[in-house]
Scaffold this motif. Structure first.
Motif, PDB file in Angstrom:
ATOM      1  N   ILE A 155       0.857  -1.185   0.000  1.00  0.00           N
ATOM      2  CA  ILE A 155       0.000   0.000   0.000  1.00  0.00           C
ATOM      3  C   ILE A 155       0.896   1.238   0.000  1.00  0.00           C
ATOM      4  O   ILE A 155       1.706   1.425   0.912  1.00  0.00           O
ATOM      5  N   LEU A 156       0.759   2.026  -1.035  1.00  0.00           N
ATOM      6  CA  LEU A 156       1.539   3.259  -1.176  1.00  0.00           C
ATOM      7  C   LEU A 156       0.610   4.458  -1.056  1.00  0.00           C
ATOM      8  O   LEU A 156      -0.602   4.339  -1.279  1.00  0.00           O
ATOM      9  N   GLY A 157       1.204   5.601  -0.769  1.00  0.00           N
ATOM     10  CA  GLY A 157       0.401   6.825  -0.757  1.00  0.00           C
ATOM     11  C   GLY A 157       1.050   7.857   0.121  1.00  0.00           C
ATOM     12  O   GLY A 157       1.871   7.519   0.979  1.00  0.00           O
ATOM     13  N   PRO A 158       0.680   9.123  -0.079  1.00  0.00           N
ATOM     14  CA  PRO A 158       1.282  10.183   0.728  1.00  0.00           C
ATOM     15  C   PRO A 158       0.946  10.012   2.206  1.00  0.00           C
ATOM     16  O   PRO A 158      -0.016   9.336   2.559  1.00  0.00           O
ATOM     17  N   SER A 159       1.748  10.641   3.035  1.00  0.00           N
ATOM     18  CA  SER A 159       1.533  10.630   4.465  1.00  0.00           C
ATOM     19  C   SER A 159       0.136  11.183   4.776  1.00  0.00           C
ATOM     20  O   SER A 159      -0.289  12.170   4.178  1.00  0.00           O
ATOM     21  N   HIS A 180       1.045  -6.899  -6.131  1.00  0.00           N
ATOM     22  CA  HIS A 180      -0.104  -5.998  -6.296  1.00  0.00           C
ATOM     23  C   HIS A 180       0.181  -4.705  -5.526  1.00  0.00           C
ATOM     24  O   HIS A 180       0.576  -4.753  -4.361  1.00  0.00           O
ATOM     25  N   ILE A 181      -0.012  -3.584  -6.188  1.00  0.00           N
ATOM     26  CA  ILE A 181       0.199  -2.276  -5.550  1.00  0.00           C
ATOM     27  C   ILE A 181      -1.144  -1.575  -5.419  1.00  0.00           C
ATOM     28  O   ILE A 181      -1.937  -1.554  -6.377  1.00  0.00           O
ATOM     29  N   VAL A 182      -1.356  -1.023  -4.231  1.00  0.00           N
ATOM     30  CA  VAL A 182      -2.564  -0.226  -4.006  1.00  0.00           C
ATOM     31  C   VAL A 182      -2.093   1.192  -3.714  1.00  0.00           C
ATOM     32  O   VAL A 182      -1.293   1.407  -2.798  1.00  0.00           O
ATOM     33  N   PHE A 183      -2.555   2.149  -4.494  1.00  0.00           N
ATOM     34  CA  PHE A 183      -2.182   3.545  -4.244  1.00  0.00           C
ATOM     35  C   PHE A 183      -3.375   4.270  -3.631  1.00  0.00           C
ATOM     36  O   PHE A 183      -4.450   4.345  -4.218  1.00  0.00           O
TER      37      PHE A 183
END
Ligand code: ADP
Length: 243
Positions: free
Chosen positions: A32-36, A208-211
């Motif tokens: 799981i990626l994403g800004p702070s 698998h990447i979740v943004f």
């Protein structure tokens, strides 16, 4: 194996998760990626009820839990299927590496002590710490402490391990040893959901990447798609800042 449906969570009037859906198959490494501040950690914590979502459903194999009326036995079943690796390790400072790993087995899972010690030794060996079993956390580096925490997670033989920014409290020279243990677990087919800012790990290990941004999933897919050919503007912006 694991599915989250329409997860909502607010802290007072701060809506942090606004209807998140995720599916995890056995053997998946989901990053799981994403800004702070986008809700990644909160989402991870909602999976095993470290945080209670306000609304939504969790399906775990044949267990289907509506979060609003989840019983304590359902919650404890879900907790037993998961293990959590924290950013700050969360080890007991007054217990040795071995005792940190046996504690949950003996207390929560009622494994007899001798058997717990055997399982813990195997787990410590897997993370390369057989020669540190009698060390206290203060005698270990941050990377070693996190590897003890990973040993503790694998010792309970969970269906999925949840990693919450496992390397972000470490000095850069210590992140490699933790990531390489995680890579090895992935190769062995252990199902993992990982919140991280380590892009090389995401690219090389995730399938698998979740943004996420602003409490919703903006885009998801295999790493080659998300990194090389993102569709959404917010994903492109995030990646251009971080890569
Ligand atoms: P991320 O992991 O993407 O950085 P978090 O899930 O940690 O995002 O946080 C999302 C938002 O939820 C932030 O605005 C944060 O301040 C808020 N938040 C997280 N945990 C709590 C809490 N226990 N109490 C109040 N607000 C919280």
């Amino acid at each position: 194996m694991l599915e989250l449906i329409n997860i909502h969570k607010a802290f007072k009037n701060n809506a942090v998760l606004k209807g998140v859906n995720i599916k995890v198959k056995k053997g998946d490494v989901v990053v799981i990626l994403g800004p702070s501040g986008s809700g990644k950690t909160t989402l991870l914590r909602c999976i095993n009820f470290l945080e209670r979502a306000d609304k939504g459903e969790i399906i775990f194999d044949d267990l289907h839990v509506n979060i609003n009326n989840a019983s304590s036995s359902e919650i404890s079943k879900i907790r037993k299927k998961t293990a959590f690796v924290f950013q700050n390790f969360n080890l007991f400072n007054n217990k040795t590496a071995l005792e940190n790993v046996t504690e949950g087995l003996i207390v929560a899972r009622k494994v007899p002590k001798a058997e717990a010690i055997e399982i813990a030794r195997k787990a410590l060996s897997k993370v390369g710490l057989s020669n540190r079993e009698n060390y206290y956390p203060s005698m270990l580096s941050g990377g070693q402490q996190q590897r003890v925490a990973i040993a503790r997670a694998i010792a309970v033989n969970p269906d999925v391990i949840l990693f919450d920014e496992p390397t972000s409290a470490l000095d850069p020279e210590l992140t490699g040893e933790v990531l390489s243990v995680m890579k090895q677990l992935a190769r062995e087919g252990i199902t993992m959901v990982v919140v991280t800012h380590e892009m090389s790990f995401a690219r090389d290990v995730a399938n698998h990447i979740v943004f996420m941004d602003g409490g919703i999933i903006i885009e998801e897919g295999p790493p080659e798609e998300i990194f090389l050919n993102p569709r959404e503007e917010r994903t492109k912006q995030f990646l251009s800042r971080i890569l």
